[in-house]
Design an enzyme around this catalytic site. Structure first.
Site, PDB file in Angstrom:
ATOM      1  N   GLY A 129     108.924  89.010  46.120  1.00 52.74           N
ATOM      2  CA  GLY A 129     108.832  89.176  44.671  1.00 52.74           C
ATOM      3  C   GLY A 129     108.156  90.463  44.233  1.00 52.74           C
ATOM      4  O   GLY A 129     107.614  90.538  43.124  1.00 52.74           O
ATOM      5  N   ASN A 188     111.564  89.788  50.234  1.00 56.38           N
ATOM      6  CA  ASN A 188     111.750  88.564  49.442  1.00 56.38           C
ATOM      7  C   ASN A 188     110.443  87.897  49.014  1.00 56.38           C
ATOM      8  O   ASN A 188     110.360  86.679  48.922  1.00 56.38           O
ATOM      9  CB  ASN A 188     112.614  87.553  50.218  1.00 56.38           C
ATOM     10  CG  ASN A 188     113.932  88.147  50.655  1.00 56.38           C
ATOM     11  OD1 ASN A 188     114.634  88.762  49.874  1.00 56.38           O
ATOM     12  ND2 ASN A 188     114.261  87.978  51.930  1.00 56.38           N
ATOM     13  N   ASP A 233     108.798 101.614  42.586  1.00 63.32           N
ATOM     14  CA  ASP A 233     109.499 100.565  43.323  1.00 63.32           C
ATOM     15  C   ASP A 233     109.903 101.097  44.697  1.00 63.32           C
ATOM     16  O   ASP A 233     110.138 102.298  44.867  1.00 63.32           O
ATOM     17  CB  ASP A 233     110.742 100.139  42.541  1.00 63.32           C
ATOM     18  CG  ASP A 233     111.372  98.858  43.073  1.00 63.32           C
ATOM     19  OD1 ASP A 233     110.607  97.978  43.520  1.00 63.32           O
ATOM     20  OD2 ASP A 233     112.601  98.735  43.019  1.00 63.32           O
ATOM     21  N   GLU A 234     109.999 100.217  45.694  1.00 60.24           N
ATOM     22  CA  GLU A 234     110.388 100.584  47.063  1.00 60.24           C
ATOM     23  C   GLU A 234     109.552 101.771  47.559  1.00 60.24           C
ATOM     24  O   GLU A 234     110.065 102.769  48.075  1.00 60.24           O
ATOM     25  CB  GLU A 234     111.883 100.911  47.124  1.00 60.24           C
ATOM     26  CG  GLU A 234     112.795  99.796  46.653  1.00 60.24           C
ATOM     27  CD  GLU A 234     112.786  98.567  47.574  1.00 60.24           C
ATOM     28  OE1 GLU A 234     112.157  98.633  48.650  1.00 60.24           O
ATOM     29  OE2 GLU A 234     113.404  97.549  47.213  1.00 60.24           O
ATOM     30  N   ALA A 235     108.231 101.650  47.410  1.00 58.90           N
ATOM     31  CA  ALA A 235     107.315 102.755  47.691  1.00 58.90           C
ATOM     32  C   ALA A 235     107.267 103.124  49.166  1.00 58.90           C
ATOM     33  O   ALA A 235     106.757 104.190  49.527  1.00 58.90           O
ATOM     34  CB  ALA A 235     105.915 102.398  47.205  1.00 58.90           C
ATOM     35  N   GLN A 236     107.807 102.271  50.039  1.00 56.63           N
ATOM     36  CA  GLN A 236     107.840 102.617  51.467  1.00 56.63           C
ATOM     37  C   GLN A 236     108.658 103.864  51.720  1.00 56.63           C
ATOM     38  O   GLN A 236     108.472 104.551  52.732  1.00 56.63           O
ATOM     39  CB  GLN A 236     108.374 101.457  52.312  1.00 56.63           C
ATOM     40  CG  GLN A 236     109.856 101.150  52.155  1.00 56.63           C
ATOM     41  CD  GLN A 236     110.133 100.141  51.044  1.00 56.63           C
ATOM     42  OE1 GLN A 236     109.253  99.847  50.234  1.00 56.63           O
ATOM     43  NE2 GLN A 236     111.337  99.611  51.014  1.00 56.63           N
ATOM     44  N   SER A 292     104.246  93.837  51.016  1.00 58.97           N
ATOM     45  CA  SER A 292     104.640  92.524  51.513  1.00 58.97           C
ATOM     46  C   SER A 292     105.817  92.672  52.459  1.00 58.97           C
ATOM     47  O   SER A 292     106.312  93.782  52.693  1.00 58.97           O
ATOM     48  CB  SER A 292     105.026  91.602  50.356  1.00 58.97           C
ATOM     49  OG  SER A 292     106.300  91.959  49.853  1.00 58.97           O
TER      50      SER A 292
END
Length: 206
Positions: free
Chosen positions: A14, A12, A88-91, A9
């Site tokens: 979620g 912000n 989390d924060e897989a980018q 996404s």
């Protein structure tokens, strides 16, 4: 059957809240999960995953050079059966790490759920996102809304005065005070300077 999932996404939307809810769902059923989080994102503390609505969980912090398949295998050896891996924060994953996570799915038969941004403030793919988009079994967009009312798909980085930043390093850790999610049409206006909506302070989430 275990799969590699990528939930992506703009800012912000979620993502972290959804990740933590998924972890809760597994744990509520007596299943064990491992949450991986990049060490460079230490806004809540190294190895801590925190959402904007107050949900938090401890995780395993990793570096760009870490072998994530090996990390998962060690975790299983130390703590026993693992039912799911969440990232989390897989980018911020590297190409090699996305491949390693695919091995967790294919060789260890453990589902891996990755959550992250698709593109940076320049509209370009992050490395981790690029290879998750290429290799994941399932892709799901977590939607959020631009101030214009359209779906937000792009991210604008802002400076201390709330004005759009058009140049700089791809990775610069920040939250609601540094990034605004906008539609592609609004992104074009901001980045071109034509009809720009600067300053953006009024658009920053509270």
């Amino acid at each position: 059957m275990a799969k590699l999932y990528f939930y992506y996404s703009a800012m912000n939307a979620g993502k972290t809240t959804t990740l933590l809810q998924s972890a809760h769902n597994y744990r509520e059923r007596g299943m064990r999960v491992a949450i991986l989080t990049p060490r460079l994102d230490d806004r809540a503390g190294a190895g801590v995953i925190a959402s904007r609505i107050g949900l938090r969980s401890e995780g395993l912090a990793f570096e760009r050079g870490d072998d994530l398949e090996a990390r998962v295998r060690r975790d299983i050896a130390q703590h026993g059966t693992l039912h799911c891996v969440l990232v989390d924060e897989a980018q911020f994953l590297t190409k090699a790490q996305v491949w390693q996570l695919s091995e967790v799915v294919d060789a260890l038969r453990i589902p891996v759920l990755c959550y992250g941004l698709r593109t940076d403030f320049r509209g370009e793919l992050f490395e981790g996102s690029q290879y998750l988009l290429a290799w994941a079994d399932e892709l799901t967009e977590i939607k959020t809304i631009c101030h214009s009312g359209k779906k937000a798909t792009m991210v604008v980085r802002v400076d201390e005065q709330g004005r759009a930043v058009r140049e700089g390093p791809q990775v610069e850790i920040g939250g609601n005070d540094r990034y605004v999610s906008v539609s592609r049409a609004e992104y074009k206006k901001v980045m071109s300077g034509e009809g720009a909506i600067e300053p953006l302070q009024s658009l920053l989430p509270l």
